[in-house]
Design a protein around this motif. Structure first.
Motif, PDB file in Angstrom:
ATOM      1  N   UNK A  17     -35.101  -3.328   5.469  1.00  0.00           N
ATOM      2  CA  UNK A  17     -34.502  -2.140   4.851  1.00  0.00           C
ATOM      3  C   UNK A  17     -35.355  -0.896   5.081  1.00  0.00           C
ATOM      4  N   UNK A  18     -36.673  -1.047   4.982  1.00  0.00           N
ATOM      5  CA  UNK A  18     -37.559   0.102   5.212  1.00  0.00           C
ATOM      6  C   UNK A  18     -37.394   0.611   6.646  1.00  0.00           C
ATOM      7  N   UNK A  19     -37.297  -0.316   7.590  1.00  0.00           N
ATOM      8  CA  UNK A  19     -37.202   0.066   9.003  1.00  0.00           C
ATOM      9  C   UNK A  19     -35.800   0.509   9.410  1.00  0.00           C
ATOM     10  N   UNK A  20     -34.777  -0.144   8.887  1.00  0.00           N
ATOM     11  CA  UNK A  20     -33.399   0.108   9.335  1.00  0.00           C
ATOM     12  C   UNK A  20     -32.609   0.985   8.380  1.00  0.00           C
ATOM     13  N   UNK A  21     -33.047   1.075   7.143  1.00  0.00           N
ATOM     14  CA  UNK A  21     -32.242   1.744   6.133  1.00  0.00           C
ATOM     15  C   UNK A  21     -31.153   0.803   5.662  1.00  0.00           C
ATOM     16  N   UNK A  22     -30.356   1.271   4.751  1.00  0.00           N
ATOM     17  CA  UNK A  22     -29.311   0.422   4.175  1.00  0.00           C
ATOM     18  C   UNK A  22     -27.967   0.632   4.860  1.00  0.00           C
ATOM     19  N   UNK A  23     -27.974   1.273   6.023  1.00  0.00           N
ATOM     20  CA  UNK A  23     -26.723   1.531   6.734  1.00  0.00           C
ATOM     21  C   UNK A  23     -26.194   0.286   7.437  1.00  0.00           C
ATOM     22  N   UNK A  24     -27.051  -0.725   7.619  1.00  0.00           N
ATOM     23  CA  UNK A  24     -26.628  -1.959   8.280  1.00  0.00           C
ATOM     24  C   UNK A  24     -26.744  -3.109   7.296  1.00  0.00           C
ATOM     25  N   UNK A  25     -25.982  -4.160   7.543  1.00  0.00           N
ATOM     26  CA  UNK A  25     -26.021  -5.330   6.664  1.00  0.00           C
ATOM     27  C   UNK A  25     -27.432  -5.902   6.629  1.00  0.00           C
ATOM     28  N   UNK A  26     -27.840  -6.318   5.449  1.00  0.00           N
ATOM     29  CA  UNK A  26     -29.168  -6.880   5.284  1.00  0.00           C
ATOM     30  C   UNK A  26     -29.178  -8.390   5.205  1.00  0.00           C
ATOM     31  N   UNK A  27     -28.048  -9.041   5.497  1.00  0.00           N
ATOM     32  CA  UNK A  27     -28.049 -10.502   5.423  1.00  0.00           C
ATOM     33  C   UNK A  27     -28.959 -11.068   6.513  1.00  0.00           C
ATOM     34  N   UNK A  28     -29.551 -12.207   6.232  1.00  0.00           N
ATOM     35  CA  UNK A  28     -30.411 -12.860   7.221  1.00  0.00           C
ATOM     36  C   UNK A  28     -29.644 -13.100   8.511  1.00  0.00           C
ATOM     37  N   UNK A  29     -28.377 -13.517   8.383  1.00  0.00           N
ATOM     38  CA  UNK A  29     -27.558 -13.767   9.568  1.00  0.00           C
ATOM     39  C   UNK A  29     -27.439 -12.518  10.439  1.00  0.00           C
ATOM     40  N   UNK A  30     -27.179 -11.371   9.798  1.00  0.00           N
ATOM     41  CA  UNK A  30     -26.997 -10.131  10.554  1.00  0.00           C
ATOM     42  C   UNK A  30     -28.301  -9.622  11.159  1.00  0.00           C
ATOM     43  N   UNK A  31     -29.394  -9.687  10.398  1.00  0.00           N
ATOM     44  CA  UNK A  31     -30.677  -9.216  10.921  1.00  0.00           C
ATOM     45  C   UNK A  31     -31.148 -10.125  12.055  1.00  0.00           C
ATOM     46  N   UNK A  32     -30.963 -11.441  11.918  1.00  0.00           N
ATOM     47  CA  UNK A  32     -31.343 -12.376  12.997  1.00  0.00           C
ATOM     48  C   UNK A  32     -30.518 -12.111  14.254  1.00  0.00           C
ATOM     49  N   UNK A  48     -43.826  -1.695  10.920  1.00  0.00           N
ATOM     50  CA  UNK A  48     -44.199  -0.927   9.728  1.00  0.00           C
ATOM     51  C   UNK A  48     -45.495  -0.166   9.972  1.00  0.00           C
ATOM     52  N   UNK A  49     -46.462  -0.858  10.553  1.00  0.00           N
ATOM     53  CA  UNK A  49     -47.761  -0.233  10.820  1.00  0.00           C
ATOM     54  C   UNK A  49     -47.607   0.922  11.822  1.00  0.00           C
ATOM     55  N   UNK A  50     -46.779   0.708  12.838  1.00  0.00           N
ATOM     56  CA  UNK A  50     -46.556   1.758  13.830  1.00  0.00           C
ATOM     57  C   UNK A  50     -45.913   2.998  13.212  1.00  0.00           C
ATOM     58  N   UNK A  51     -45.108   2.779  12.192  1.00  0.00           N
ATOM     59  CA  UNK A  51     -44.463   3.908  11.508  1.00  0.00           C
ATOM     60  C   UNK A  51     -45.310   4.445  10.357  1.00  0.00           C
ATOM     61  N   UNK A  52     -46.494   3.874  10.186  1.00  0.00           N
ATOM     62  CA  UNK A  52     -47.391   4.351   9.144  1.00  0.00           C
ATOM     63  C   UNK A  52     -46.976   3.982   7.736  1.00  0.00           C
ATOM     64  N   UNK A  53     -46.199   2.914   7.625  1.00  0.00           N
ATOM     65  CA  UNK A  53     -45.724   2.499   6.299  1.00  0.00           C
ATOM     66  C   UNK A  53     -46.653   1.433   5.762  1.00  0.00           C
TER      67      UNK A  53
END
Length: 186
Positions: free
Chosen positions: A112-127, A181-186
């Motif tokens: 969610x931090x990297x993609x935002x909530x604009x895309x589905x966060x289900x494990x199936x979708x992220x995988x 996350x590290x590359x984005x300084x988060x």
């Protein structure tokens, strides 16, 4: 996809625990008797020390209490990062058995931090999006409608395969997304 070892004894489970402690991190994924995890009973737990090393332990029956007792020191070990997906459900389910899980990294939150909530966060979708993987859906294991069964009734080998592919993806996603996350300084 790695083969998932079915862990049938506490002695073998202790070998997995030792391996996780040496690695300093382990992906974990639990399955309960209900998607309403606040009141559900644990059915099984999958572990992944490395994407090539995946195991599943059934927590039902007489071995369940002994397995949970063996897992307790690992789950609370501050030197071992526990990696999960929507890890709150796992933490709450294990807390019902008096087990503390810490420290944790949640791949769902990282996503969610990297993609935002604009895309589905289900494990199936992220995988699918990040790994190009198609995971077996829950209903593909338990069935649908009148023929649906509880996860606890699923044969152990089938449960292990289902849980193993999930926990392996959790580990792979963590290895892929955490550095971002590290590359984005988060």
């Amino acid at each position: 996809t790695s083969e998932c070892d079915v862990i049938t004894s506490v002695d073998v489970l202790k070998d997995w625990i030792d391996e996780a402690i040496r690695a300093g991190a382990v992906a974990i994924h639990t399955q309960t008797t209900s998607e309403r995890y606040l009141n559900a009973e644990l059915v099984g737990l999958a572990l992944c020390v490395d994407p090539s090393r995946v195991g599943y332990v059934s927590l039902q029956g007489s071995n369940g209490a002994a397995a949970l007792a063996a897992l307790a020191p690992l789950l609370s070990n501050a030197a071992v990062l526990k990696i999960g997906y929507d890890v709150k459900a796992t933490v709450v389910a294990l807390a019902r058995y008096g087990l503390e899980v810490q420290p944790v990294d949640d791949v769902l939150l990282i996503s969610f931090v990297l993609q935002g909530v604009t895309q589905s966060g289900s494990l199936e979708d992220v995988a699918a999006r990040k790994l190009g993987r198609t995971l077996t859906p829950y209903k593909g294991v338990v069935g649908t409608g009148k023929s649906a069964i509880a996860f606890g009734e699923v044969p152990v080998d089938t449960a292990a395969k289902y849980m193993g592919e999930r926990v392996e993806c959790i580990m792979r996603l963590h290895k892929l997304l955490k550095p971002e996350l590290a590359l984005q300084g988060v």
